[in-house]
Design a protein around this motif. Structure first.
Motif, mmCIF file in Angstrom:
data_model
loop_
_atom_site.group_PDB
_atom_site.id
_atom_site.type_symbol
_atom_site.label_atom_id
_atom_site.label_comp_id
_atom_site.label_asym_id
_atom_site.label_seq_id
_atom_site.Cartn_x
_atom_site.Cartn_y
_atom_site.Cartn_z
ATOM 1 N N GLY A 286 0.808 -1.213 0.000
ATOM 2 C CA GLY A 286 0.000 0.000 0.000
ATOM 3 C C GLY A 286 0.841 1.262 0.000
ATOM 4 N N PHE A 287 1.933 1.265 0.768
ATOM 5 C CA PHE A 287 2.807 2.442 0.807
ATOM 6 C C PHE A 287 3.469 2.663 -0.546
ATOM 7 N N THR A 288 3.901 1.589 -1.191
ATOM 8 C CA THR A 288 4.541 1.713 -2.508
ATOM 9 C C THR A 288 3.562 2.244 -3.545
ATOM 10 N N LEU A 289 2.366 1.668 -3.596
ATOM 11 C CA LEU A 289 1.373 2.115 -4.572
ATOM 12 C C LEU A 289 0.920 3.547 -4.292
ATOM 13 N N ALA A 290 0.768 3.908 -3.019
ATOM 14 C CA ALA A 290 0.358 5.273 -2.687
ATOM 15 C C ALA A 290 1.422 6.284 -3.104
ATOM 16 N N LEU A 291 2.706 5.938 -2.954
ATOM 17 C CA LEU A 291 3.784 6.813 -3.410
ATOM 18 C C LEU A 291 3.711 7.033 -4.922
ATOM 19 N N ILE A 292 3.478 5.955 -5.649
ATOM 20 C CA ILE A 292 3.415 6.071 -7.108
ATOM 21 C C ILE A 292 2.227 6.922 -7.531
ATOM 22 N N ILE A 293 1.069 6.684 -6.926
ATOM 23 C CA ILE A 293 -0.131 7.424 -7.308
ATOM 24 C C ILE A 293 -0.012 8.902 -6.951
ATOM 25 N N ALA A 294 0.593 9.201 -5.801
ATOM 26 C CA ALA A 294 0.613 10.577 -5.315
ATOM 27 C C ALA A 294 1.752 11.406 -5.899
ATOM 28 N N PHE A 295 2.912 10.804 -6.146
ATOM 29 C CA PHE A 295 4.092 11.603 -6.483
ATOM 30 C C PHE A 295 4.703 11.282 -7.842
ATOM 31 N N VAL A 296 4.256 10.234 -8.499
ATOM 32 C CA VAL A 296 4.781 9.911 -9.829
ATOM 33 C C VAL A 296 3.710 10.257 -10.852
ATOM 34 N N PRO A 297 3.900 11.320 -11.625
ATOM 35 C CA PRO A 297 2.845 11.706 -12.574
ATOM 36 C C PRO A 297 2.726 10.700 -13.721
ATOM 37 N N PHE A 298 1.540 10.212 -13.938
ATOM 38 C CA PHE A 298 1.271 9.315 -15.055
ATOM 39 C C PHE A 298 -0.187 9.489 -15.460
ATOM 40 N N PRO A 299 -0.529 9.235 -16.703
ATOM 41 C CA PRO A 299 -1.910 9.402 -17.151
ATOM 42 C C PRO A 299 -2.842 8.440 -16.415
ATOM 43 N N GLY A 300 -3.941 8.977 -15.919
ATOM 44 C CA GLY A 300 -4.927 8.157 -15.230
ATOM 45 C C GLY A 300 -4.698 7.996 -13.752
ATOM 46 N N ALA A 301 -3.783 8.783 -13.167
ATOM 47 C CA ALA A 301 -3.529 8.651 -11.726
ATOM 48 C C ALA A 301 -4.775 8.993 -10.915
ATOM 49 N N ARG A 302 -5.484 10.032 -11.338
ATOM 50 C CA ARG A 302 -6.702 10.403 -10.612
ATOM 51 C C ARG A 302 -7.773 9.332 -10.747
ATOM 52 N N ALA A 303 -7.877 8.710 -11.926
ATOM 53 C CA ALA A 303 -8.857 7.635 -12.114
ATOM 54 C C ALA A 303 -8.525 6.430 -11.237
ATOM 55 N N VAL A 304 -7.232 6.154 -11.084
ATOM 56 C CA VAL A 304 -6.825 5.042 -10.223
ATOM 57 C C VAL A 304 -7.203 5.328 -8.770
ATOM 58 N N ALA A 305 -6.994 6.578 -8.320
ATOM 59 C CA ALA A 305 -7.369 6.946 -6.957
ATOM 60 C C ALA A 305 -8.875 6.822 -6.750
ATOM 61 N N LYS A 306 -9.667 7.190 -7.743
ATOM 62 C CA LYS A 306 -11.118 7.034 -7.628
ATOM 63 C C LYS A 306 -11.524 5.563 -7.596
ATOM 64 N N PHE A 307 -10.826 4.749 -8.394
ATOM 65 C CA PHE A 307 -11.142 3.319 -8.408
ATOM 66 C C PHE A 307 -10.867 2.675 -7.059
ATOM 67 N N ILE A 308 -9.860 3.153 -6.363
ATOM 68 C CA ILE A 308 -9.563 2.617 -5.030
ATOM 69 C C ILE A 308 -10.740 2.858 -4.092
ATOM 70 N N ASP A 309 -11.347 4.037 -4.180
ATOM 71 C CA ASP A 309 -12.526 4.300 -3.356
ATOM 72 C C ASP A 309 -13.665 3.340 -3.684
ATOM 73 N N VAL A 310 -13.832 3.024 -4.974
ATOM 74 C CA VAL A 310 -14.880 2.079 -5.374
ATOM 75 C C VAL A 310 -14.521 0.662 -4.931
ATOM 76 N N PHE A 311 -13.247 0.328 -4.996
ATOM 77 C CA PHE A 311 -12.790 -1.013 -4.626
ATOM 78 C C PHE A 311 -13.115 -1.338 -3.172
ATOM 79 N N LEU A 312 -13.139 -0.323 -2.311
ATOM 80 C CA LEU A 312 -13.428 -0.559 -0.902
ATOM 81 C C LEU A 312 -14.820 -1.122 -0.677
ATOM 82 N N SER A 313 -15.719 -0.919 -1.636
ATOM 83 C CA SER A 313 -17.087 -1.415 -1.475
ATOM 84 C C SER A 313 -17.267 -2.836 -1.998
ATOM 85 N N PHE A 314 -16.240 -3.419 -2.610
ATOM 86 C CA PHE A 314 -16.366 -4.764 -3.150
ATOM 87 C C PHE A 314 -16.383 -5.786 -2.014
ATOM 88 N N PRO A 315 -17.183 -6.855 -2.146
ATOM 89 C CA PRO A 315 -17.126 -7.933 -1.138
ATOM 90 C C PRO A 315 -15.859 -8.751 -1.304
#
Length: 340
Positions: free
Chosen positions: A142-171
């Motif tokens: 989680g720490f590694t992925l959060a570093l990449i999402i927050a500080f490494v600019p890449f296309p779709g980083a914001r979409a990935v962060a939104k998907f994580i919020d949706v993933f929390l609702s999965f059974p």
């Protein structure tokens, strides 16, 4: 005599008396000691009281209304009663059943029997090491992925962060089914190997082992660590990173000395939450088909459903609840310090 009378009339002319306030002369308004009303002086204020119609007159009704106000404890009774009926009462029944053996023995006979059994010791050890191992894996990943999402600019980083919020609702069983489709006995990976090599079966059978359960739990619970880390990184002052980079610090040193200290509270909050959830996880162990992996929830299921030994199942449930409440208290303390 006529001249004297005329002089007196000229000295004291007859005319209307000067206006005075109603109720007589206001003493003290004129020169000291005269008691006369001085022209142009403001009248003395009247004393306020219940008869004057001012705030003093409404104090008594307000106090009377406050006296009839419903205490806050009365308003708290309905939700507390509903909570006790829906949650506390079933828990009380579980504790009562654990103290009521079917054979009519002593109150703690079921506890002695369960605590002395090898099945309970194995289940407790398996539960603890799976929960701790999954928590450590989730923290690192989680720490590694959060570093990449927050500080490494890449296309779709914001979409990935939104998907994580949706993933929390999965059974949890949904993720386990996805892993079965990939690495199960008849999954895609084994199918590709058997198709190209002609072997009777594929090499991937780890999902039915404790390592497969560990992989499934890390896969499912890692977003619960990423989410608070992304929130903590959003509060980080980027000027510190720019200054450190300007002074020649390498990325590893920036992460270790600048980012990691700021992320420790979020790591503690996410890790303690994952530890509690892994301790009580039932669906992942059940859907992986790991028959040799018995955790405390699986032991409760086996004692209650398969063996109909309800006192023993309730004993294991009481132990599981006690551990969960203790870990949840730890999570609340850590999350409060983290500001979550």
């Amino acid at each position: 005599m006529g001249a004297a009378a005329s002089a007196r009339r000229n000295a004291c002319p007859v005319g209307p008396a000067p206006d005075r306030p109603s109720g007589g002369a206001v003493h003290g308004a004129g020169p000291a000691g005269t008691g006369e009303f001085a022209p142009g002086a403001a009248p003395a204020p009247r004393p306020e009281g219940p008869a004057s119609g001012t705030a003093g007159g409404t104090a008594a009704p307000e106090e009377a209304r406050k006296g009839w106000a419903v205490p806050r404890s009365v308003w708290a009774l309905p939700p507390v009663a509903a909570l006790a009926l829906l949650f506390l009462y079933p828990l009380a029944l579980v504790v009562q059943q654990s103290l009521t053996p079917d054979n009519g023995g002593g109150a703690f006979d079921a506890y002695a029997r369960v605590f002395g059994s090898r099945a309970f010791h194995d289940a407790l050890g398996t539960t603890v090491w799976l929960a701790v191992g999954a928590t450590l894996g989730c923290l690192v990943l989680g720490f590694t992925l959060a570093l990449i999402i927050a500080f490494v600019p890449f296309p779709g980083a914001r979409a990935v962060a939104k998907f994580i919020d949706v993933f929390l609702s999965f059974p949890s069983f949904l993720i386990t089914l996805a892993l079965l489709f990939l690495y199960g006995t008849v999954g895609m990976a084994n199918g590709l190997v058997t198709e190209f090599t002609g072997a009777a079966e594929g090499p991937f059978h780890f999902l039915t082992t404790p390592w497969g359960v560990l992989l499934a739990e890390i896969t499912y619970f890692t977003p619960f660590v990423i989410r608070p880390l992304l929130a903590a990184f959003s509060q980080l002052d980027t000027a510190q990173l720019e200054v450190a980079a300007g002074l020649g610090a390498r990325p590893a040193r920036i992460v270790r000395q600048v980012i990691l200290p700021e992320a420790l509270p979020a790591l503690g909050a996410g890790g303690s939450l994952v530890l509690v959830m892994c301790l009580n996880e039932f669906g992942i162990v059940l859907f992986t088909g790991a028959k040799d992996v018995t955790t405390l929830p699986m032991l409760i299921y086996g004692k209650a459903i398969l063996e109909s030994d309800y006192p023993a199942a309730c004993v294991v449930a009481v132990v599981n609840i006690a551990i969960s409440v203790g870990l949840f208290g730890l999570y609340r303390v850590v999350s409060k310090r983290a500001g979550a």
